[in-house]
Design a protein around this motif. Structure first.
Motif, short mmCIF file in Angstrom:
data_model
loop_
_atom_site.label_atom_id
_atom_site.label_comp_id
_atom_site.label_asym_id
_atom_site.label_seq_id
_atom_site.Cartn_x
_atom_site.Cartn_y
_atom_site.Cartn_z
N PHE A 199 1.98 3.03 -0.38
CA PHE A 199 3.13 3.64 -0.72
C PHE A 199 3.12 4.83 0.32
O PHE A 199 2.59 5.24 0.97
N VAL A 200 4.63 5.25 0.45
CA VAL A 200 5.06 6.27 1.23
C VAL A 200 4.94 7.66 0.52
O VAL A 200 5.38 7.86 -0.37
N GLY A 217 5.04 -5.92 3.42
CA GLY A 217 4.89 -6.30 4.61
C GLY A 217 3.67 -6.09 5.33
O GLY A 217 3.42 -6.64 6.31
N ALA A 218 2.65 -5.21 4.76
CA ALA A 218 1.63 -4.99 5.10
C ALA A 218 0.61 -5.90 4.90
O ALA A 218 0.50 -6.53 3.83
N THR A 219 -0.35 -6.25 5.92
CA THR A 219 -1.42 -7.11 5.77
C THR A 219 -2.74 -6.54 5.35
O THR A 219 -3.16 -5.65 5.99
N VAL A 252 -11.95 -3.50 0.87
CA VAL A 252 -10.49 -3.87 0.95
C VAL A 252 -10.16 -3.21 2.41
O VAL A 252 -10.34 -1.87 2.66
N SER A 253 -9.44 -3.83 3.19
CA SER A 253 -9.20 -3.44 4.65
C SER A 253 -7.78 -3.73 4.87
O SER A 253 -7.09 -4.61 4.33
N VAL A 254 -7.07 -2.52 5.46
CA VAL A 254 -5.69 -2.65 5.99
C VAL A 254 -5.64 -3.22 7.43
O VAL A 254 -5.99 -2.46 8.36
N GLY A 259 3.75 -1.03 10.79
CA GLY A 259 4.48 0.01 11.32
C GLY A 259 4.21 1.52 10.92
O GLY A 259 4.64 2.54 11.30
N HIS A 260 3.55 1.65 9.85
CA HIS A 260 3.31 3.18 9.18
C HIS A 260 1.84 3.68 9.61
O HIS A 260 0.96 2.80 10.05
N THR A 261 1.84 4.83 9.21
CA THR A 261 0.52 5.76 9.62
C THR A 261 -0.31 5.83 8.41
O THR A 261 0.53 6.56 7.58
N LEU A 262 -1.24 5.33 8.21
CA LEU A 262 -2.10 5.65 7.06
C LEU A 262 -2.79 7.00 7.10
O LEU A 262 -3.10 7.58 8.03
#
Length: 289
Positions: A199-200, A217-219, A252-254, A259-262
């Motif tokens: 989430f943003v 759309g994140a993997t 769990v891995s992103v 295009g977002h910054t964790l």
């Protein structure tokens, strides 16, 4: 001569007419005697049969003891009535005891149901407390990360200008260390499942607040304890759900944040317990544009 013969012939029929009633009377007398003797024989036979029946009733004797036998029979009947009354009293007592036992069983059942309800309430309270503890742990991790960053900045500010360039790399390294991902238990998720939500984080507090949008759309991938990737999914508005998992350790891995910054670590370690009663939710905040 002829006249005399006719008189003789006339007198002979007269004599024959007088003898006939005597024969008829004798026949009637003989029949009456036979009937009288038959009646006497029937009476004697009836008396013998009566005596035989009386002998059978009195136990093989003709002596009269009916009064004593009747008294004994009445006494036996009284004892039978007493026994029947005692049995009836025992049946009533057993019925009362059975009713009392049924009431006790009903009370025990109600008590057990109340205890089970209390246990369910206690388990729900415990799950709530664990969830709150997870939130507190995540907030503590964020606080420790911010504190570590502040300490590093204070150390870099306190050093001379000639030496400030040297420790700049460690300070930057400490500042770049992301906080751990936030993991919470949820009754809305199956015990053998892991839900991941990107989430943003508009206000930067690391918590999914009302109005903050999910990242689609994140993997994301899931790795088991042996290091094998067992699933890889793209996030939707509801996040990603890894279900039907066996008990064990998972990561769990992103892989791609779309295009977002964790703002947290890109991995999170999750343990699925065999006796788990609730699933787990991983919250991964990303920076707002």
């Amino acid at each position: 001569m002829s006249v005399h013969q006719e008189s003789l012939e006339i007198s002979k029929p007269s004599e024959r007419m007088e003898e006939a009633p005597e024969l008829e009377y004798r026949a009637v007398s003989h029949d009456s005697l036979s009937m009288f003797l038959a009646a006497i024989g029937g009476a004697i036979l009836g008396m013998l049969l009566t005596l035989l029946i009386l002998a059978l009733i009195n136990g093989g004797t003709l002596s009269f003891s009916g009064g004593e036998r009747l008294t004994n029979f009445e006494a036996t009947l009284d004892r039978v009535n007493e026994n029947v009354g005692a049995v009836s009293a025992n049946v009533d007592l057993v019925s009362q005891q059975a009713q009392a036992l049924a009431d006790q069983l009903s009370t025990v059942e109600q008590t057990l149901r109340a205890e089970l309800a209390n246990q369910d309430t206690d388990i729900a309270n415990l799950n709530t407390a664990v969830s709150q503890l997870d939130v507190t742990r995540q907030q503590f991790d964020l606080f420790m990360g911010a504190l570590s960053q502040a300490m590093s900045e204070m150390q870099s500010v306190g050093q001379p200008a000639s030496q400030s360039a040297t420790p700049a790399a460690p300070a930057a390294s400490q500042a770049a260390t992301p906080a751990a991902a936030r993991v919470m238990r949820s009754q809305e998720v199956a015990p053998d499942s892991i839900s991941v939500i990107l989430f943003v984080d508009a206000n930067g507090n690391g918590v999914l607040d009302d109005g903050e949008a999910p990242v689609t759309g994140a993997t994301l991938s899931l790795t088991d304890g042996a290091g094998s990737v067992i699933a890889s999914e793209r996030s939707t508005a509801d996040g990603v759900l890894f279900s039907d998992l066996s008990a064990g350790e998972y990561v769990v891995s992103v892989e791609d944040a779309a295009g977002h910054t964790l703002q947290s670590a890109h991995t999170a370690e999750i343990a699925v317990a065999e006796d788990a009663t609730a699933g787990q939710v991983v919250y991964l905040p990303v920076a707002a544009d």
